[in-house]
Design an enzyme around this catalytic site. Structure first.
Site, PDB file in Angstrom:
ATOM      1  N   GLY A  50      -3.230 -35.609   7.407  1.00 45.94           N
ATOM      2  CA  GLY A  50      -3.743 -36.981   7.397  1.00 45.94           C
ATOM      3  C   GLY A  50      -4.552 -37.339   8.633  1.00 45.94           C
ATOM      4  O   GLY A  50      -4.526 -38.482   9.118  1.00 45.94           O
ATOM      5  N   ALA A  51      -5.314 -36.374   9.159  1.00 42.84           N
ATOM      6  CA  ALA A  51      -6.085 -36.615  10.393  1.00 42.84           C
ATOM      7  C   ALA A  51      -7.152 -37.687  10.184  1.00 42.84           C
ATOM      8  O   ALA A  51      -7.706 -37.815   9.082  1.00 42.84           O
ATOM      9  CB  ALA A  51      -6.741 -35.318  10.840  1.00 42.84           C
TER      10      ALA A  51
ATOM     11  N   HIS B 112      -2.305 -19.441  19.777  1.00 46.34           N
ATOM     12  CA  HIS B 112      -1.838 -18.283  18.999  1.00 46.34           C
ATOM     13  C   HIS B 112      -0.563 -18.518  18.191  1.00 46.34           C
ATOM     14  O   HIS B 112      -0.189 -17.638  17.405  1.00 46.34           O
ATOM     15  CB  HIS B 112      -1.693 -17.065  19.908  1.00 46.34           C
ATOM     16  CG  HIS B 112      -3.031 -16.504  20.301  1.00 46.34           C
ATOM     17  ND1 HIS B 112      -3.806 -17.086  21.282  1.00 46.34           N
ATOM     18  CD2 HIS B 112      -3.736 -15.453  19.827  1.00 46.34           C
ATOM     19  CE1 HIS B 112      -4.931 -16.403  21.400  1.00 46.34           C
ATOM     20  NE2 HIS B 112      -4.916 -15.410  20.534  1.00 46.34           N
TER      21      HIS B 112
ATOM     22  N   GLN C 199      -0.574 -20.198  15.799  1.00 46.08           N
ATOM     23  CA  GLN C 199      -1.149 -20.224  14.443  1.00 46.08           C
ATOM     24  C   GLN C 199      -1.189 -18.836  13.807  1.00 46.08           C
ATOM     25  O   GLN C 199      -1.329 -18.696  12.598  1.00 46.08           O
ATOM     26  CB  GLN C 199      -2.583 -20.771  14.477  1.00 46.08           C
ATOM     27  CG  GLN C 199      -2.652 -22.217  14.894  1.00 46.08           C
ATOM     28  CD  GLN C 199      -4.058 -22.613  15.332  1.00 46.08           C
ATOM     29  OE1 GLN C 199      -4.846 -23.070  14.523  1.00 46.08           O
ATOM     30  NE2 GLN C 199      -4.374 -22.447  16.604  1.00 46.08           N
TER      31      GLN C 199
ATOM     32  N   ARG D 247       4.089   1.672  -0.844  1.00 50.56           N
ATOM     33  CA  ARG D 247       4.942   1.889  -2.024  1.00 50.56           C
ATOM     34  C   ARG D 247       4.114   2.176  -3.278  1.00 50.56           C
ATOM     35  O   ARG D 247       4.535   2.967  -4.124  1.00 50.56           O
ATOM     36  CB  ARG D 247       5.883   0.697  -2.211  1.00 50.56           C
ATOM     37  CG  ARG D 247       6.843   0.621  -1.022  1.00 50.56           C
ATOM     38  CD  ARG D 247       8.182   0.082  -1.352  1.00 50.56           C
ATOM     39  NE  ARG D 247       9.125   0.346  -0.288  1.00 50.56           N
ATOM     40  CZ  ARG D 247      10.082  -0.484   0.098  1.00 50.56           C
ATOM     41  NH1 ARG D 247      10.228  -1.657  -0.504  1.00 50.56           N
ATOM     42  NH2 ARG D 247      10.919  -0.138   1.070  1.00 50.56           N
TER      43      ARG D 247
ATOM     44  N   ARG E 153      -1.051 -43.350  21.080  1.00 52.69           N
ATOM     45  CA  ARG E 153      -2.044 -42.487  21.714  1.00 52.69           C
ATOM     46  C   ARG E 153      -3.028 -41.890  20.711  1.00 52.69           C
ATOM     47  O   ARG E 153      -2.734 -41.753  19.523  1.00 52.69           O
ATOM     48  CB  ARG E 153      -1.344 -41.325  22.428  1.00 52.69           C
ATOM     49  CG  ARG E 153      -0.782 -41.726  23.765  1.00 52.69           C
ATOM     50  CD  ARG E 153       0.004 -40.596  24.390  1.00 52.69           C
ATOM     51  NE  ARG E 153       0.388 -40.944  25.743  1.00 52.69           N
ATOM     52  CZ  ARG E 153       1.388 -40.371  26.411  1.00 52.69           C
ATOM     53  NH1 ARG E 153       2.099 -39.420  25.837  1.00 52.69           N
ATOM     54  NH2 ARG E 153       1.651 -40.736  27.642  1.00 52.69           N
TER      55      ARG E 153
ATOM     56  N   LYS F 174      -4.910 -50.005  14.129  1.00 54.68           N
ATOM     57  CA  LYS F 174      -4.386 -48.641  14.120  1.00 54.68           C
ATOM     58  C   LYS F 174      -4.047 -48.278  15.560  1.00 54.68           C
ATOM     59  O   LYS F 174      -4.916 -48.292  16.430  1.00 54.68           O
ATOM     60  CB  LYS F 174      -5.443 -47.686  13.567  1.00 54.68           C
ATOM     61  CG  LYS F 174      -4.870 -46.416  13.030  1.00 54.68           C
ATOM     62  CD  LYS F 174      -5.912 -45.629  12.270  1.00 54.68           C
ATOM     63  CE  LYS F 174      -5.324 -45.251  10.932  1.00 54.68           C
ATOM     64  NZ  LYS F 174      -5.947 -44.203  10.242  1.00 54.68           N
TER      65      LYS F 174
ATOM     66  N   VAL G  98       0.847  -1.200   0.000  1.00 53.93           N
ATOM     67  CA  VAL G  98       0.000   0.000   0.000  1.00 53.93           C
ATOM     68  C   VAL G  98       0.885   1.253   0.000  1.00 53.93           C
ATOM     69  O   VAL G  98       0.676   2.186  -0.787  1.00 53.93           O
ATOM     70  CB  VAL G  98      -0.943   0.002   1.236  1.00 53.93           C
ATOM     71  CG1 VAL G  98      -1.636   1.352   1.390  1.00 53.93           C
ATOM     72  CG2 VAL G  98      -1.972  -1.116   1.119  1.00 53.93           C
TER      73      VAL G  98
ATOM     74  N   ASP H 101      -8.426 -16.982   9.356  1.00 50.01           N
ATOM     75  CA  ASP H 101      -9.625 -17.843   9.339  1.00 50.01           C
ATOM     76  C   ASP H 101     -10.151 -18.197   7.943  1.00 50.01           C
ATOM     77  O   ASP H 101     -10.893 -19.160   7.789  1.00 50.01           O
ATOM     78  CB  ASP H 101     -10.763 -17.183  10.123  1.00 50.01           C
ATOM     79  CG  ASP H 101     -10.493 -17.142  11.613  1.00 50.01           C
ATOM     80  OD1 ASP H 101      -9.527 -17.805  12.055  1.00 50.01           O
ATOM     81  OD2 ASP H 101     -11.233 -16.456  12.336  1.00 50.01           O
TER      82      ASP H 101
END
Ligand code: F6P
Length: 327
Positions: free
Chosen positions: A190-191, A257, A259, A29, A167, A218, A27, A132
Site C-alpha cells: 500500500g505504498a 540482501h 531480500q 532427481r 513519519r 495523512k 535437476v 529481479d
C-alpha cells in the site's frame, strides 16, 4: 525421447535466489530417474574453470527444498567473460565427459551460456533464477515471489513505526535495472508512491502526492524506491524531497540482501521444481540454448538472447493503479 546423454551438470550463477536449491534437487532427481549421472559444479562458471565438480546422488539433495541460498554456491565469474576462461571450462566439461548442462541464474548467466554455446556447440538449458524477475519468457523467475513477500513483510513493519511517529519513510528495494520488486511490493504494501527505473521520476510530482496526503491529514507515508531509479537510491531521493518539502519527519530504510535470503515460498518451490524437471527433459529431447519458463501456467522455451535484459515490459498501468489506491 532420443536419449543419448549419459552425464549432465548443474550450476547456479549470479545473485542467489530462494528456490535455487529446489531447482537443483529437481535437476538431480529427474536426471537420475532417466539413468543419467548428475554432477554439481560449485560457484557458478568459476567451478567449470577451476574443475570444481562433484557427483550428486539423490541423497545429496535431500532436505534442501526448503532452504534459501544455493548448496552449490554461486558467483559472478570474471574469468568466464574471457575466451581463455571459457576454453578451460570446455576442457573440464570434456574431461568429465559431460554431455549437457543446466544453468540456474539470470541475465549474466544466460549471456555467458549463449556465448559458450556459439563457441563450443555445447548443449545448455537455463532455468531463470533471480529475485529481479527481469527475464523475458517467464511470468516469474525463481525467487521473485519470496523476495516480494520479504519486502511486503518489511514494509508492514515499517508502516507500524511510521504511523506511530507520523513519519515519511523512503524504503529502498533491490533491482538495479528493473522495477518489478518495487512495483509489486509497493502495491502489496500500500505504498503512497513507487519509483522504478523504467519510468522517469519527477520529484515535484512526488511532492504533489505527499502534499495531497498531508492536506487530507495523512500523518505518515511510505515511498518505495527501486535501487536503480533514475533519481537515485532512497537516501538521494529523500534528500531531494527534503530540500523542497519539509513537512514530514523523514527516515530511510535500505532493505538490501535480506531480500535475497530465506526459505522459498510454496510458489517458488513449485516453480523451481517444475523448471528443473523440464530443463532436464529438454536436454534429453535435444534442446539447447534456451531458457525454460512458465507463462500462463504453460511451460515455454525462449532462446537465451531473447530472454536477457530489458526485454520484459513492466505493467505501467499498475503504477497508476497503485497511486489511485493509495490516495
Ligand atoms: O541480480 C540480483 C541482485 O539482487 C540485484 O537486484 C542487485 O542489484 C544485485 O543482485 C546485488 O548484487 P550483489 O549481491 O553482488 O551486491
Amino acid at each position: 525421447m532420443t536419449n543419448t546423454m549419459k552425464k549432465i551438470g548443474v550450476l547456479t550463477s549470479g545473485g542467489d535466489s530462494p528456490g535455487m536449491n529446489a531447482c537443483i534437487r529437481a535437476v538431480v532427481r529427474t536426471g537420475i530417474y532417466h539413468g543419467l549421472e548428475v554432477y554439481g559444479i560449485r560457484s557458478g562458471y568459476n567451478g567449470l574453470i577451476n574443475n570444481d565438480f562433484i557427483k550428486l546422488d539423490s541423497h545429496h539433495v535431500s532436505n534442501i527444498i526448503q532452504r534459501g541460498g544455493t548448496i552449490l554456491k554461486t558467483a559472478r565469474s570474471k574469468e568466464f567473460i574471457t575466451k581463455s576462461g571459457r576454453e578451460k571450462a570446455y576442457q573440464n566439461l570434456k574431461e568429465h565427459g559431460l554431455d549437457g548442462l543446466v544453468v540456474i541464474g539470470g541475465n549474466g548467466t544466460f549471456t555467458g551460456a549463449d556465448i559458450f554455446i556459439r563457441e563450443f556447440d555445447f548443449p545448455i538449458i537455463g532455468a531463470p533464477g533471480t529475485i529481479d524477475n527481469d527475464l523475458y519468457g517467464t511470468d516469474a523467475t525463481i525467487g521473485y515471489d519470496t523476495a516480494l513477500n520479504t519486502v511486503m513483510e518489511a514494509v508492514d513493519k515499517i508502516r507500524d513505526t511510521a504511523s506511530s511517529h507520523d513519519r515519511l519513510f523512503f524504503v529502498e528495494v533491490m533491482g538495479r535495472d528493473a522495477g518489478f520488486i518495487a512495483l509489486r511490493s509497493g502495491i502489496a504494501g500500500g505504498a503512497e508512491d513507487i519509483l522504478i527505473p523504467e519510468t522517469e521520476t519527477h520529484i515535484d510530482e512526488l511532492i504533489a502526492i505527499l502534499e495531497k496526503g498531508f492536506r487530507r491529514n495523512k500523518k505518515s507515508s511510505i515511498i518505495i524506491v527501486s535501487e536503480g531509479d533514475d533519481a537515485g537510491g532512497a537516501f538521494e531521493v529523500a534528500a531531494k524531497v527534503k530540500e523542497k518539502y519539509n513537512h514530514y519527519d523523514t527516515r530511510v530504510t535500505v532493505l538490501g540482501h535480506i531480500q535475497r535470503g530465506g526459505s522459498p515460498s510454496s510458489f517458488d518451490r513449485i516453480l523451481a521444481s517444475t523448471l528443473g524437471y523440464e530443463a532436464v527433459n529438454a536436454l534429453l529431447e535435444g534442446r539447447r540454448g534456451e531458457m525454460v519458463g512458465q507463462i500462463n501456467k504453460e511451460v515455454v522455451f525462449t532462446p537465451f538472447e531473447k530472454s536477457i535484459k530489458h526485454n520484459k515490459d513492466i505493467r505501467h498501468d499498475l503504477l497508476e493503479m497503485a497511486r489511485i489506491l493509495a490516495t
